[in-house]
Design a protein around this motif. Structure first.
Motif, PDB file in Angstrom:
ATOM      1  N   UNK A 244       0.832  -1.207   0.000  1.00  0.00           N
ATOM      2  CA  UNK A 244       0.000   0.000   0.000  1.00  0.00           C
ATOM      3  C   UNK A 244       0.867   1.258   0.000  1.00  0.00           C
ATOM      4  N   UNK A 245       1.915   1.247   0.824  1.00  0.00           N
ATOM      5  CA  UNK A 245       2.833   2.388   0.878  1.00  0.00           C
ATOM      6  C   UNK A 245       3.524   2.585  -0.459  1.00  0.00           C
ATOM      7  N   UNK A 246       3.930   1.492  -1.099  1.00  0.00           N
ATOM      8  CA  UNK A 246       4.623   1.567  -2.386  1.00  0.00           C
ATOM      9  C   UNK A 246       3.741   2.201  -3.459  1.00  0.00           C
ATOM     10  N   UNK A 247       2.494   1.782  -3.523  1.00  0.00           N
ATOM     11  CA  UNK A 247       1.581   2.336  -4.520  1.00  0.00           C
ATOM     12  C   UNK A 247       1.397   3.835  -4.319  1.00  0.00           C
ATOM     13  N   UNK A 248       1.261   4.254  -3.081  1.00  0.00           N
ATOM     14  CA  UNK A 248       1.056   5.679  -2.798  1.00  0.00           C
ATOM     15  C   UNK A 248       2.328   6.477  -3.047  1.00  0.00           C
ATOM     16  N   UNK A 249       3.487   5.890  -2.752  1.00  0.00           N
ATOM     17  CA  UNK A 249       4.754   6.590  -2.984  1.00  0.00           C
ATOM     18  C   UNK A 249       4.988   6.801  -4.480  1.00  0.00           C
ATOM     19  N   UNK A 250       4.651   5.811  -5.279  1.00  0.00           N
ATOM     20  CA  UNK A 250       4.783   5.944  -6.736  1.00  0.00           C
ATOM     21  C   UNK A 250       3.828   7.016  -7.244  1.00  0.00           C
ATOM     22  N   UNK A 251       2.601   6.998  -6.730  1.00  0.00           N
ATOM     23  CA  UNK A 251       1.592   7.981  -7.145  1.00  0.00           C
ATOM     24  C   UNK A 251       2.024   9.407  -6.839  1.00  0.00           C
ATOM     25  N   UNK A 252       2.612   9.633  -5.669  1.00  0.00           N
ATOM     26  CA  UNK A 252       2.999  10.985  -5.260  1.00  0.00           C
ATOM     27  C   UNK A 252       4.386  11.387  -5.756  1.00  0.00           C
ATOM     28  N   UNK A 253       5.167  10.417  -6.221  1.00  0.00           N
ATOM     29  CA  UNK A 253       6.519  10.732  -6.649  1.00  0.00           C
ATOM     30  C   UNK A 253       7.437  10.996  -5.478  1.00  0.00           C
ATOM     31  N   UNK A 254       7.437  10.068  -4.505  1.00  0.00           N
ATOM     32  CA  UNK A 254       8.270  10.186  -3.302  1.00  0.00           C
ATOM     33  C   UNK A 254       9.282   9.043  -3.298  1.00  0.00           C
ATOM     34  N   UNK A 255      10.420   9.200  -3.986  1.00  0.00           N
ATOM     35  CA  UNK A 255      11.342   8.074  -4.189  1.00  0.00           C
ATOM     36  C   UNK A 255      11.943   7.486  -2.931  1.00  0.00           C
ATOM     37  N   UNK A 256      12.242   8.314  -1.922  1.00  0.00           N
ATOM     38  CA  UNK A 256      12.844   7.762  -0.698  1.00  0.00           C
ATOM     39  C   UNK A 256      11.880   6.801  -0.022  1.00  0.00           C
ATOM     40  N   UNK A 257      10.602   7.178   0.061  1.00  0.00           N
ATOM     41  CA  UNK A 257       9.610   6.293   0.678  1.00  0.00           C
ATOM     42  C   UNK A 257       9.273   5.113  -0.235  1.00  0.00           C
TER      43      UNK A 257
END
Length: 292
Positions: A244-257
């Motif tokens: 779930x975190x990975x999908x949201x990080x990709x969506x927001x463009x947050x590479x560290x997370x």
């Protein structure tokens, strides 16, 4: 609302009002995870404040842009923004802008591994905020200092700073501040083996981030909970949370997370699908290497 006020300022030829609205709109875009638009909006504000010769407000806008770069893991750009902001604040003799710039610079240094320099900047900022009576900024500096102390392994100092920060955030009624302090408290409790306390803090933090629409905060809280699930021998739960975190990080463009989610996912899979675990860990490493 911000866009309406911005258009009104532009129509009236109010350049200072336009710059202020651009800065506020950019900050809002940053808080909701709209990083490309936030960077573009804040860059306009910085240029306009510069044309107006307004050094303190230009410094604040640069600090806001530094936050955007921090969320997108461009830490060198983060440091550059906050350093420029600090120079402007010092030139203007604005102590509050100076302290805010020191806080931002502390975060950039922390993310590049310069822990002693980071802590020194945070401590200078905290002293200035206390002298100015700025409780909000004092709470923010305490939260960041707790984060820094945790990374150095001084969990007693981290716990003391985060508890003090949380108390101030609650006095202020600032729910987002509470969420970030709870995130850090949860991670400290996890490191010291207090797993029940860690879970309570992290679950409350996640609920607050979701209620407030803090996209980046939600990802951080999810990754924290995923790591806790792995630590407490619940790999299936950890995998689900990190996905779930990975999908949201990709969506927001947050590479560290994104990298953190991939690493957590890989670790949770080590007892099962080792090939998939290795793939996720390699992908996480590649992202970490790219962002430095």
């Amino acid at each position: 609302q911000y866009r309406t006020a911005l258009r009104a300022a532009q129509a009236a030829g109010d350049r200072r009002g336009e710059a202020g609205m651009l800065d506020e709109l950019g900050l809002l875009q940053q808080l909701t995870g709209d990083y490309p638009d936030a960077a573009a909006t804040l860059t306009q504000a910085i240029e306009l404040f510069g044309e107006l010769g307004d050094k303190p407000d230009q410094a604040y806008a640069l600090n806001h842009l530094g936050l955007v770069y921090g969320h997108t893991s461009d830490f060198r750009a983060t440091i550059d923004c906050h350093q420029q902001a600090l120079e402007l604040a010092l030139a203007a003799g604005d102590k509050l802008a100076e302290a805010v710039s020191l806080t931002g610079l502390g975060m950039g240094l922390l993310m590049t591994g310069a822990y002693p320099a980071s802590i020194e900047n945070y401590q200078q900022a905290l002293s200035l905020f206390r002298g100015l009576g700025s409780t909000f900024d004092e709470a923010d500096a305490l939260t960041e200092l707790g984060f820094a102390w945790r990374l150095t392994g001084d969990y007693a100092a981290a716990l003391a700073h985060e508890r003090e920060a949380l108390e101030l955030w609650r006095q202020l009624g600032d729910r987002l501040g509470q969420a970030w302090a709870l995130d850090e408290l949860g991670r400290v409790h996890q490191e010291t083996g207090e797993y029940s306390a860690a879970a309570a803090c992290l679950e409350e933090a996640l609920e607050l981030h979701r209620d407030l629409g803090s996209g980046h905060g939600e990802i951080v809280a999810l990754n924290n909970l995923g790591e806790l699930a792995t630590r407490t021998s619940a790999p299936e739960k950890a995998s689900e949370i990190h996905r779930e975190a990975l999908a949201k990080a990709i969506e927001l463009g947050a590479p560290a997370e994104q990298a953190r989610a991939l690493a957590g996912l890989g670790r949770s899979q080590l007892a099962g699908d080792k090939l998939e675990a290795a793939r996720n860990l390699r992908e996480a490493l590649a992202i970490y290497q790219r962002i430095g």
